[in-house]
Design a protein around this motif. Structure first.
Motif, PDB file in Angstrom:
ATOM      1  N   TYR A  81      77.238 102.745 101.542  1.00 24.56           N
ATOM      2  CA  TYR A  81      78.637 102.470 101.877  1.00 24.56           C
ATOM      3  C   TYR A  81      79.533 103.314 100.982  1.00 24.56           C
ATOM      4  O   TYR A  81      79.045 104.046 100.128  1.00 24.56           O
ATOM      5  CB  TYR A  81      78.941 100.969 101.734  1.00 24.56           C
ATOM      6  N   PHE A  82      80.836 103.214 101.164  1.00 27.44           N
ATOM      7  CA  PHE A  82      81.806 103.994 100.400  1.00 27.44           C
ATOM      8  C   PHE A  82      82.645 103.085  99.511  1.00 27.44           C
ATOM      9  O   PHE A  82      82.942 101.953  99.883  1.00 27.44           O
ATOM     10  CB  PHE A  82      82.737 104.762 101.356  1.00 27.44           C
ATOM     11  N   THR A  83      83.049 103.610  98.361  1.00 32.17           N
ATOM     12  CA  THR A  83      83.971 102.861  97.508  1.00 32.17           C
ATOM     13  C   THR A  83      85.334 102.815  98.198  1.00 32.17           C
ATOM     14  O   THR A  83      85.629 103.641  99.079  1.00 32.17           O
ATOM     15  CB  THR A  83      84.133 103.527  96.126  1.00 32.17           C
ATOM     16  N   ASP A  84      86.166 101.872  97.804  1.00 32.44           N
ATOM     17  CA  ASP A  84      87.524 101.786  98.357  1.00 32.44           C
ATOM     18  C   ASP A  84      88.287 103.085  98.098  1.00 32.44           C
ATOM     19  O   ASP A  84      89.011 103.582  98.961  1.00 32.44           O
ATOM     20  CB  ASP A  84      88.292 100.609  97.749  1.00 32.44           C
ATOM     21  N   SER A  85      88.117 103.625  96.920  1.00 27.21           N
ATOM     22  CA  SER A  85      88.803 104.863  96.554  1.00 27.21           C
ATOM     23  C   SER A  85      88.351 106.024  97.431  1.00 27.21           C
ATOM     24  O   SER A  85      89.172 106.852  97.855  1.00 27.21           O
ATOM     25  CB  SER A  85      88.532 105.168  95.072  1.00 27.21           C
ATOM     26  N   ALA A  86      87.067 106.102  97.746  1.00 18.42           N
ATOM     27  CA  ALA A  86      86.561 107.160  98.632  1.00 18.42           C
ATOM     28  C   ALA A  86      87.145 107.010 100.033  1.00 18.42           C
ATOM     29  O   ALA A  86      87.530 108.003 100.658  1.00 18.42           O
ATOM     30  CB  ALA A  86      85.036 107.128  98.680  1.00 18.42           C
ATOM     31  N   ARG A  87      87.228 105.783 100.524  1.00 14.85           N
ATOM     32  CA  ARG A  87      87.813 105.553 101.855  1.00 14.85           C
ATOM     33  C   ARG A  87      89.285 105.970 101.871  1.00 14.85           C
ATOM     34  O   ARG A  87      89.759 106.575 102.837  1.00 14.85           O
ATOM     35  CB  ARG A  87      87.657 104.087 102.265  1.00 14.85           C
ATOM     36  N   ASP A  99      79.244 105.253 107.373  1.00 13.88           N
ATOM     37  CA  ASP A  99      78.466 104.475 106.417  1.00 13.88           C
ATOM     38  C   ASP A  99      77.175 104.002 107.080  1.00 13.88           C
ATOM     39  O   ASP A  99      76.851 104.398 108.204  1.00 13.88           O
ATOM     40  CB  ASP A  99      79.282 103.312 105.846  1.00 13.88           C
ATOM     41  N   ARG A 100      76.438 103.171 106.378  1.00 19.38           N
ATOM     42  CA  ARG A 100      75.141 102.672 106.864  1.00 19.38           C
ATOM     43  C   ARG A 100      75.258 102.033 108.253  1.00 19.38           C
ATOM     44  O   ARG A 100      74.429 102.264 109.119  1.00 19.38           O
ATOM     45  CB  ARG A 100      74.611 101.669 105.840  1.00 19.38           C
ATOM     46  N   THR A 101      76.313 101.254 108.457  1.00 16.80           N
ATOM     47  CA  THR A 101      76.516 100.565 109.728  1.00 16.80           C
ATOM     48  C   THR A 101      76.733 101.565 110.862  1.00 16.80           C
ATOM     49  O   THR A 101      76.112 101.465 111.925  1.00 16.80           O
ATOM     50  CB  THR A 101      77.705  99.592 109.623  1.00 16.80           C
ATOM     51  N   LEU A 103      75.890 104.731 110.892  1.00 17.02           N
ATOM     52  CA  LEU A 103      74.674 105.520 111.048  1.00 17.02           C
ATOM     53  C   LEU A 103      73.662 104.777 111.922  1.00 17.02           C
ATOM     54  O   LEU A 103      73.078 105.367 112.844  1.00 17.02           O
ATOM     55  CB  LEU A 103      74.078 105.832 109.673  1.00 17.02           C
ATOM     56  N   LYS A 104      73.501 103.500 111.684  1.00 18.92           N
ATOM     57  CA  LYS A 104      72.605 102.692 112.502  1.00 18.92           C
ATOM     58  C   LYS A 104      73.052 102.684 113.972  1.00 18.92           C
ATOM     59  O   LYS A 104      72.232 102.774 114.878  1.00 18.92           O
ATOM     60  CB  LYS A 104      72.559 101.235 112.010  1.00 18.92           C
ATOM     61  N   GLU A 105      74.358 102.571 114.192  1.00 21.99           N
ATOM     62  CA  GLU A 105      74.898 102.576 115.562  1.00 21.99           C
ATOM     63  C   GLU A 105      74.629 103.901 116.264  1.00 21.99           C
ATOM     64  O   GLU A 105      74.256 103.924 117.441  1.00 21.99           O
ATOM     65  CB  GLU A 105      76.403 102.295 115.549  1.00 21.99           C
ATOM     66  N   LYS A 106      74.803 105.003 115.559  1.00 26.11           N
ATOM     67  CA  LYS A 106      74.572 106.327 116.146  1.00 26.11           C
ATOM     68  C   LYS A 106      73.090 106.504 116.489  1.00 26.11           C
ATOM     69  O   LYS A 106      72.767 107.043 117.539  1.00 26.11           O
ATOM     70  CB  LYS A 106      75.035 107.441 115.199  1.00 26.11           C
ATOM     71  N   ILE A 107      72.212 106.051 115.604  1.00 29.24           N
ATOM     72  CA  ILE A 107      70.770 106.154 115.858  1.00 29.24           C
ATOM     73  C   ILE A 107      70.392 105.292 117.048  1.00 29.24           C
ATOM     74  O   ILE A 107      69.678 105.727 117.952  1.00 29.24           O
ATOM     75  CB  ILE A 107      69.967 105.754 114.598  1.00 29.24           C
ATOM     76  N   ALA A 108      70.901 104.058 117.078  1.00 31.25           N
ATOM     77  CA  ALA A 108      70.577 103.129 118.171  1.00 31.25           C
ATOM     78  C   ALA A 108      71.074 103.665 119.515  1.00 31.25           C
ATOM     79  O   ALA A 108      70.443 103.455 120.540  1.00 31.25           O
ATOM     80  CB  ALA A 108      71.185 101.764 117.892  1.00 31.25           C
ATOM     81  N   GLY A 109      72.195 104.374 119.500  1.00 27.85           N
ATOM     82  CA  GLY A 109      72.763 104.920 120.731  1.00 27.85           C
ATOM     83  C   GLY A 109      71.900 105.992 121.374  1.00 27.85           C
ATOM     84  O   GLY A 109      72.090 106.342 122.536  1.00 27.85           O
ATOM     85  N   LEU A 110      70.975 106.545 120.618  1.00 28.70           N
ATOM     86  CA  LEU A 110      70.101 107.596 121.146  1.00 28.70           C
ATOM     87  C   LEU A 110      68.873 107.031 121.852  1.00 28.70           C
ATOM     88  O   LEU A 110      68.166 107.769 122.537  1.00 28.70           O
ATOM     89  CB  LEU A 110      69.659 108.521 120.006  1.00 28.70           C
ATOM     90  N   PHE A 111      68.624 105.731 121.661  1.00 24.26           N
ATOM     91  CA  PHE A 111      67.399 105.139 122.223  1.00 24.26           C
ATOM     92  C   PHE A 111      67.683 104.049 123.225  1.00 24.26           C
ATOM     93  O   PHE A 111      68.631 103.510 123.406  1.00 24.26           O
ATOM     94  CB  PHE A 111      66.527 104.594 121.098  1.00 24.26           C
TER      95      PHE A 111
END
Length: 111
Positions: A81-87, A99-101, A103-111
């Motif tokens: 995930y990202f820090t508040d300051s990075a966001r 972020d992790r969430t 990334l998971k959505e993008k991977i799931a969208g391929l299958f």
């Protein structure tokens, strides 16, 4: 998965999403790990495989790399995930964050 493996994983993901993606050189990449192109649009991607939250440094790196490689848009992809300051910094520099969430959505969208 180490950092270089993660960069290749991200490039493969973008290739599967219809982009032509290539990994830049491992050392001295000027803040861009992957360049993805599609329909005359060039994306600069910073891939961060971290065990803790990603900080401002990753945003600063991709912002610098955009000019260096003459890219249209910047993205930082992480397994964490990202820090508040990075966001906040990403928002003010128009950088996309996956972020992790997401990334998971993008991977799931391929299958």
């Amino acid at each position: 998965m180490d950092g270089i493996e993660f960069e290749h994983f991200v490039a493969d993901l973008f290739n599967k999403m219809g982009y032509t993606a290539t990994v830049t050189k491992a050392s001295g990449d000027q803040g861009i790990d992957v360049i993805a192109e599609k329909e005359d649009r060039k994306l600069g991607i910073q891939a961060k495989c971290y065990s803790s939250a990603v900080t401002n440094k990753a945003i600063q790196e991709v912002v610098a790399g955009l000019s260096h490689y003459k890219l249209d848009k910047g993205i930082v992809v992480t397994n964490n995930y990202f820090t508040d300051s990075a966001r906040e910094l990403a928002m003010s520099n128009n950088i996309i964050l996956w972020d992790r969430t997401m990334l998971k959505e993008k991977i799931a969208g391929l299958f």
